[in-house]
Write a protein that holds these residues in place. Sequence first.
Motif, PDB file in Angstrom:
ATOM      1  N   SER A 158      44.584  46.902  34.746  1.00  0.00           N
ATOM      2  CA  SER A 158      43.111  46.982  34.042  1.00  0.00           C
ATOM      3  C   SER A 158      42.970  45.968  33.465  1.00  0.00           C
ATOM      4  N   ARG A 159      41.689  45.470  33.567  1.00  0.00           N
ATOM      5  CA  ARG A 159      41.173  44.118  32.988  1.00  0.00           C
ATOM      6  C   ARG A 159      41.133  44.382  31.304  1.00  0.00           C
ATOM      7  N   PHE A 164      43.723  30.242  40.801  1.00  0.00           N
ATOM      8  CA  PHE A 164      43.540  30.116  42.043  1.00  0.00           C
ATOM      9  C   PHE A 164      43.238  28.519  42.537  1.00  0.00           C
ATOM     10  N   PHE A 211      34.976  34.001  38.581  1.00  0.00           N
ATOM     11  CA  PHE A 211      35.852  35.349  39.195  1.00  0.00           C
ATOM     12  C   PHE A 211      35.992  36.411  38.254  1.00  0.00           C
ATOM     13  N   ALA A 212      36.491  36.014  36.961  1.00  0.00           N
ATOM     14  CA  ALA A 212      36.835  37.105  36.190  1.00  0.00           C
ATOM     15  C   ALA A 212      35.500  37.740  35.620  1.00  0.00           C
ATOM     16  N   ARG A 215      32.790  38.250  37.259  1.00  0.00           N
ATOM     17  CA  ARG A 215      32.262  38.981  38.640  1.00  0.00           C
ATOM     18  C   ARG A 215      33.111  40.211  38.759  1.00  0.00           C
ATOM     19  N   ALA A 216      34.630  40.199  38.593  1.00  0.00           N
ATOM     20  CA  ALA A 216      35.228  41.119  38.867  1.00  0.00           C
ATOM     21  C   ALA A 216      34.983  42.213  37.815  1.00  0.00           C
ATOM     22  N   ARG A 232      39.898  32.163  31.338  1.00  0.00           N
ATOM     23  CA  ARG A 232      39.466  33.047  32.451  1.00  0.00           C
ATOM     24  C   ARG A 232      39.780  34.484  31.839  1.00  0.00           C
ATOM     25  N   ALA A 233      40.979  34.619  31.077  1.00  0.00           N
ATOM     26  CA  ALA A 233      41.524  35.797  30.543  1.00  0.00           C
ATOM     27  C   ALA A 233      40.464  36.222  29.576  1.00  0.00           C
ATOM     28  N   ALA A 273      37.470  37.620  30.922  1.00  0.00           N
ATOM     29  CA  ALA A 273      37.662  39.344  31.340  1.00  0.00           C
ATOM     30  C   ALA A 273      37.464  40.191  30.054  1.00  0.00           C
ATOM     31  N   HIS A 324      48.750  36.177  42.796  1.00  0.00           N
ATOM     32  CA  HIS A 324      47.416  35.913  42.824  1.00  0.00           C
ATOM     33  C   HIS A 324      46.544  37.377  43.005  1.00  0.00           C
ATOM     34  N   ALA A 373      44.502  42.954  38.131  1.00  0.00           N
ATOM     35  CA  ALA A 373      44.210  43.100  37.110  1.00  0.00           C
ATOM     36  C   ALA A 373      42.938  43.009  36.325  1.00  0.00           C
ATOM     37  N   PHE A 374      42.257  41.815  37.054  1.00  0.00           N
ATOM     38  CA  PHE A 374      40.910  41.781  36.463  1.00  0.00           C
ATOM     39  C   PHE A 374      39.748  42.557  36.957  1.00  0.00           C
ATOM     40  N   GLY A 375      40.416  43.544  37.613  1.00  0.00           N
ATOM     41  CA  GLY A 375      39.403  44.346  38.232  1.00  0.00           C
ATOM     42  C   GLY A 375      38.622  44.341  39.418  1.00  0.00           C
ATOM     43  N   ALA A 376      39.010  43.235  40.190  1.00  0.00           N
ATOM     44  CA  ALA A 376      38.265  42.947  41.222  1.00  0.00           C
ATOM     45  C   ALA A 376      38.180  44.134  42.155  1.00  0.00           C
ATOM     46  N   GLN A 391      35.862  42.114  46.958  1.00  0.00           N
ATOM     47  CA  GLN A 391      36.199  41.079  46.268  1.00  0.00           C
ATOM     48  C   GLN A 391      37.633  40.390  46.533  1.00  0.00           C
ATOM     49  N   GLU A 427      37.201  36.760  47.935  1.00  0.00           N
ATOM     50  CA  GLU A 427      37.238  35.807  46.879  1.00  0.00           C
ATOM     51  C   GLU A 427      38.821  35.455  46.505  1.00  0.00           C
TER      52      GLU A 427
END
Lengths: 257, 220
Positions: free
Chosen positions: A70-71, A83, A94-95, A97-98, A140-141, A144, B121, B127-130, B134, B138
């Motif tokens: 989970s984020r 990435f 990315f984080a 958008r996620a 990035r973390a 999130a 990756h 973990a980020f919930g993508a 996505q 991505e």
Amino acid sequence: MILDVQNVSLNYGPLHVLKDISFSLRERERLALVGPSGCGKSTLIGLIAGLRQACAGQILHRGQRVESPSRERVVIFQNHALFPWATALENVEFALRARGRKNVREEALHWLETMGLTPFAETYPKQLSGGMAQRVGLARALAADPDILLLDEPFSSLDVLTRDRLLEEVLPALTALGKTLILVTHSIDEALFVGDRVLCLSPRPGRIERVLETPFDKPRRLIEFKRQSGFLELEARLYSWLRGQEDLREPDSTIYI
Amino acid sequence: MNPFLLPSPTAVVIAFIELLKSGELLLDIWESSSRVFAGFALSVLIGTPLGLVLALSPRWRWSVDPLLQFLRPIPPIAWIPLTILWFGLGNGPAYSLTMIASFFPVVLNVYFGVSRIDPQHLDVARAFGATAGQRLREVIWPAALPSILTGYRIGFGTAWMAVMAAEMVASHTGLGYLIQVSQNMLRTDRVLVGMVCIGFVGFLFDRAFLKLQEHWVRWA
Ligand SMILES: Nc1ncnc2c1ncn2[C@@H]1O[C@H](COP(=O)(O)OP(=O)(O)O)[C@@H](O)[C@H]1O
Ligand SMILES: [Mg+2]
């Protein structure tokens, strides 16, 4: 309690990696996790993150059983796991958008700025130094917006000066955000500097051997931190404990069950 | 030496100018290229998703992979008789041959690229919930893109070779046909013109793919 780890055990086949681990995290607490390599620190982080499942026991995050990633519990790995195909900015985007955010550019730039990365927004990870890459990982973390940050030796591959600077800059930012975090480290001064408590994990099977409170002030600079009375003594205690754990590993074929 | 066996460079240049002036050569190059593009496009359209599915689903891998590995050693030329029976002379056999020839490099490189993705990756993305979409757009796609583009490049090259075989047997246009008909007419100079053009145009296409690849995977 924000996180409750209750009697967690994990085996890989006949190898008992973690045995009966229990501890709790308070809101905004910083917990340092130390132990010789191979004692199961990363495994434990993976369990808390929800990337793996325990064989016994359970982990509760704000009362909810942890069953999948989970984020709200983001891991930062030693090798930063950025990435490579995305720029620093795109990694942060990315984080966001996620999380379901739209129009993420501004916000991503803000997080890069927090970590002092504005000039590196358009840079690809392979062009970044280790310290800079780890900053992007942190940005990035943070983007999130996790409830708990799990840091698995994020500073271990950095030289000492880079690490100290990063620690001194990042910690106040984390404090300002009020993040609860678990930091895995080999480094004793890092553990004492970051941790409100230090959890000592012994190997084979991984058990919590002791928990140290760190009764120190938290000045901004590491060097001032280390000058406090009592620091050397606590450092020595941790050091000899770690050395003792190393010795246990000598008969390498033995598995303590 | 006997000019029928190996004509002089001058003779080849003269033949080249002749064919260029008559417009025949450019038409042949156009015909061969468009056939390759058609077959290659089919391969990309079918092979890319198939490669993805093979890499992501053990069940599909289990059932489709043996079939692929069984078909793969059959060279494109061996399909000519069947494709002529099915489609008659002309573009049908050429399209199917170029497709068959490029299909395996495309599928296998997509499959290879996707299965080699760093699991960390994927963990990060999860973990980020993508969402699944996505993760595909991505993470999986960009991570596998270098291999995918390599597959396209190799596939285009093999299709370019295969179209010549198809045209030599089953067509009335194209560089392959030019070579075939020139041999029948004992025009070795034209055969050589055809060969040089096949090599040169193939080389140009390959360079174009390389440039595209460099442009799209700047990060590597
Ligand atoms: N996927 C796995 N399969 C089998 N054994 C594993 C696996 N992952 C880790 N281990 C073993 O579990 C132990 C703990 O590993 P780890 O959690 O990575 O230790 P640490 O992070 O403390 O160095 C090690 O002995 C390691 O060899
Ligand atoms: Mg580890």
